[in-house]
Enzyme design. Structure first.
Site, PDB file in Angstrom:
ATOM      1  N   HIS A 116       0.840  -1.200   0.000  1.00 27.44           N
ATOM      2  CA  HIS A 116       0.000   0.000   0.000  1.00 27.44           C
ATOM      3  C   HIS A 116       0.872   1.246   0.000  1.00 27.44           C
ATOM      4  CE1 HIS A 116      -4.186  -1.383   0.483  1.00 27.44           C
ATOM      5  NE2 HIS A 116      -3.556  -2.504   0.770  1.00 27.44           N
ATOM      6  N   ILE A 119      -2.492   2.514   6.823  1.00 24.89           N
ATOM      7  CA  ILE A 119      -3.532   2.078   5.891  1.00 24.89           C
ATOM      8  C   ILE A 119      -4.887   2.359   6.518  1.00 24.89           C
ATOM      9  CG2 ILE A 119      -4.529   0.110   4.652  1.00 24.89           C
ATOM     10  CD1 ILE A 119      -1.686  -1.196   4.906  1.00 24.89           C
ATOM     11  N   ALA A 144      -9.154   2.766   5.064  1.00 35.36           N
ATOM     12  CA  ALA A 144     -10.137   2.854   3.979  1.00 35.36           C
ATOM     13  C   ALA A 144     -10.678   4.282   3.999  1.00 35.36           C
ATOM     14  CB  ALA A 144     -11.247   1.840   4.183  1.00 35.36           C
TER      15      ALA A 144
END
Length: 167
Positions: free
Chosen positions: A62, A115, A117
């Site tokens: 990521h 990380i 969302a």
């Protein structure tokens, strides 16, 4: 759908980690018709069954939020859209400096990028989460990051397929 077609379509759902789609397909536990929720269940099971090193590799795949790849225009299309949707492509110089400092401190502490969302979040929401989560211990943050990776995968599948991928 052939294995090659399946991997071409879903191999990027877990960032730069097509082995998740490959294993989900090979496990023959994917229900037809494909739905976001059903496919997510099959793929998340493979992510959870992966070795600790493989899971860490998925986390490390990521990009940093508002980081150098974003500036250079080298994010995957999914990551670019996700970050832009949260306003991370429109940071002030001060905001960018704060994200850069937090990214560096986070990676140094945990060994993988922050990380989250970002769908439905603002840059301020993300910054608050960043500042809170950097206080976690490594075990807490590893579990949080893995849960966020799974959430990102569900949201990406929701954009590709019908069936409750907007959770």
């Amino acid at each position: 759908m052939t294995r090659a077609d399946f991997i071409a379509r879903f191999g990027g759902v877990f960032e730069h980690s097509p082995f998740i789609a490959e294993r989900a397909y090979d496990a023959a536990e994917i229900e037809v018709p494909l739905t976001a929720a059903g496919l997510h269940e099959a793929m998340a099971a493979q992510f959870r069954a992966a070795s600790a090193d493989e899971q860490l590799g998925v986390l490390r795949a990521h990009p940093d939020l508002a980081g150098r790849l974003a500036i250079a225009g080298e994010l995957t299309e999914d990551s670019r859209k996700e970050q832009a949707g949260a306003g991370l492509d429109r940071l002030s110089a001060e905001e960018h400096a704060r994200f850069t400092a937090l990214n560096a401190a986070y990676v140094e502490k945990f060994g993988f990028p922050f990380i989250i969302a970002v769908k439905g979040l603002t840059k301020d929401d993300i910054l608050r989460a960043f500042e809170t989560r950097i206080e976690n211990n490594r075990i807490q943050e590893l579990e949080t990051a893995k849960a966020q990776v799974e959430r990102i995968a569900l949201l990406r599948l929701g954009a590709l397929l019908p069936g409750d991928g907007n959770a």
